[in-house]
Design a protein around this motif. Structure first.
Motif, PDB file in Angstrom:
ATOM      1  N   PHE A  83      -1.423   3.660  -0.587  1.00 36.08           N
ATOM      2  CA  PHE A  83      -1.480   4.085   0.778  1.00 36.08           C
ATOM      3  C   PHE A  83      -0.592   5.365   0.786  1.00 36.08           C
ATOM      4  CE2 PHE A  83      -1.839  -0.659   1.536  1.00 36.08           C
ATOM      5  CZ  PHE A  83      -2.832  -0.736   2.365  1.00 36.08           C
ATOM      6  N   ASP A 101       2.761   6.437  -8.758  1.00 33.28           N
ATOM      7  CA  ASP A 101       3.986   5.632  -8.484  1.00 33.28           C
ATOM      8  C   ASP A 101       5.145   5.337  -9.435  1.00 33.28           C
ATOM      9  OD1 ASP A 101       4.535   3.806  -5.585  1.00 33.28           O
ATOM     10  OD2 ASP A 101       5.741   3.076  -7.358  1.00 33.28           O
ATOM     11  N   ARG A 147       3.455   8.744   2.020  1.00 33.01           N
ATOM     12  CA  ARG A 147       3.788   8.159   3.274  1.00 33.01           C
ATOM     13  C   ARG A 147       4.935   7.083   2.959  1.00 33.01           C
ATOM     14  NH1 ARG A 147       0.795   3.263   6.165  1.00 33.01           N
ATOM     15  NH2 ARG A 147       1.236   2.080   4.674  1.00 33.01           N
TER      16      ARG A 147
HETATM   17  N1  SAH Z   1       2.978   5.133   0.280  1.00 32.51           N
HETATM   18  C1  SAH Z   1       3.294   3.460   0.079  1.00 32.51           C
HETATM   19  C2  SAH Z   1       4.521   2.990  -0.507  1.00 32.51           C
HETATM   20  C3  SAH Z   1       5.772   3.360   0.258  1.00 32.51           C
HETATM   21  S1  SAH Z   1       7.082   2.421  -0.641  1.00 32.51           S
HETATM   22  C4  SAH Z   1       3.135   3.048   1.863  1.00 32.51           C
HETATM   23  O1  SAH Z   1       2.660   3.769   2.707  1.00 32.51           O
HETATM   24  O2  SAH Z   1       2.701   1.735   1.954  1.00 32.51           O
HETATM   25  C5  SAH Z   1       7.504   3.615  -1.459  1.00 32.51           C
HETATM   26  C6  SAH Z   1       7.138   3.798  -2.781  1.00 32.51           C
HETATM   27  O3  SAH Z   1       7.206   4.889  -3.601  1.00 32.51           O
HETATM   28  C7  SAH Z   1       7.634   2.678  -3.887  1.00 32.51           C
HETATM   29  O4  SAH Z   1       6.151   2.214  -4.293  1.00 32.51           O
HETATM   30  C8  SAH Z   1       8.435   3.375  -5.024  1.00 32.51           C
HETATM   31  O5  SAH Z   1       8.094   2.720  -6.372  1.00 32.51           O
HETATM   32  C9  SAH Z   1       7.883   4.727  -4.802  1.00 32.51           C
HETATM   33  N2  SAH Z   1       8.689   5.958  -5.161  1.00 32.51           N
HETATM   34  C10 SAH Z   1       9.985   6.111  -4.620  1.00 32.51           C
HETATM   35  N3  SAH Z   1      10.614   6.950  -5.200  1.00 32.51           N
HETATM   36  C11 SAH Z   1       9.545   7.649  -6.274  1.00 32.51           C
HETATM   37  C12 SAH Z   1       9.621   8.809  -7.242  1.00 32.51           C
HETATM   38  N4  SAH Z   1      10.717   9.499  -7.081  1.00 32.51           N
HETATM   39  N5  SAH Z   1       8.466   8.927  -7.981  1.00 32.51           N
HETATM   40  C13 SAH Z   1       7.473   8.029  -7.864  1.00 32.51           C
HETATM   41  N6  SAH Z   1       7.461   7.006  -6.885  1.00 32.51           N
HETATM   42  C14 SAH Z   1       8.500   6.825  -6.249  1.00 32.51           C
END
Ligand code: SAH
Length: 237
Positions: A83, A101, A147
């Motif tokens: 998402f 991710d 997001r």
């Molecule tokens: N965008 C999704 C998930 C949000 S949770 C939604 O809206 O449902 C945040 C996600 O970001 C997690 O899966 C975490 O692994 C990832 N994340 C956080 N910091 C990050 C970074 N610096 N680089 C890549 N992924 C990251």
């Protein structure tokens, strides 16, 4: 998926003016089933009902489709279970999506799901944004979406380095967007960006306000950015 939720999904896609909504609702219903099934195995989203999946996750993700646009190269940073990138990819088949991710198992899930559902405009990559942004993906995307990953002052350091000049960041946000933007305007300009606008986005059947902050990329980002994550967190720009 239950018939009433399937109808809700289709009706939401139609309200959002997605072309070929019936065909897309079929694919997104199967995606929804797979996310819920995987959620039971490894916690992706916490406790969610099928109704929440449709409204808070699928329709919310699709709500930004016009701001992303067709025929673009798009990156989703911190996509989690997919998402907003997965539903956007289904609704924008002419755009090419890279879903990124830090967690490998989430990326495996997306890869398998995209393949099983025949969604062939998705590439899934695992890695941390602040590391990948110094590699071959730097300044190579028209649009970056994200997001629920970080506040805008940090998110812009993760995302703006990936965007080509002339491209844009579309950050999915809730009502805190105004405070976040106020705190991040300096960061946007240090990274070569500029606020284009804060768009109120209407998500069918969702209570509560949703926004998209759009930041235009005007100039190349200084190669010193993004910094190490500890610095991004401790001393946001
Ligand atoms: N965008 C999704 C998930 C949000 S949770 C939604 O809206 O449902 C945040 C996600 O970001 C997690 O899966 C975490 O692994 C990832 N994340 C956080 N910091 C990050 C970074 N610096 N680089 C890549 N992924 C990251």
């Amino acid at each position: 998926m239950e018939q009433n939720n399937k109808e809700l999904l289709l009706s939401g896609l139609i309200k959002l003016e997605v072309p070929n909504a019936e065909q897309k609702a079929d694919i997104l219903a199967m995606y929804c089933d797979r996310v819920l099934e995987a959620n039971g195995r490894f916690n992706l989203l916490g406790n969610v009902t099928e109704y929440d999946m449709v409204v808070k996750h699928i329709l919310d993700s699709v709500s930004g489709h016009k701001l992303v646009g067709t025929g673009k190269k798009v990156l989703d940073i911190g996509t989690g279970a997919g998402f907003p990138g997965f539903p956007l990819a289904v609704c924008l088949p002419q755009s090419q999506f890279t879903l990124a991710d830090a967690t490998e198992k989430k990326i495996d899930f997306i890869r398998q799901t995209a393949q099983a559902l025949g969604v062939n405009n998705i590439t899934a990559v695992s890695g941390r944004a602040e590391e990948m942004a110094h590699g071959k993906m730097r300044e190579s995307f028209d649009v970056c979406v994200s997001r629920a990953v970080a506040a805008l002052n940090k998110l812009s350091e993760y995302c703006l380095p990936f965007i080509k000049c002339g491209g844009r960041l579309v950050a999915y946000k809730g009502p805190l967007v105004y405070d976040e933007v106020a705190e991040a305007e300096k960061a946007f300009s240090m990274l070569g960006g500029k606020l284009q606008g804060i768009h109120a986005v209407s998500v069918p059947y969702l209570e509560g306000d949703r926004f998209a902050a759009v930041i235009d990329k005007l100039k190349p980002t200084n190669p010193i950015y993004p910094r190490k994550n500890s610095n991004i967190i401790k001393r946001p720009l």
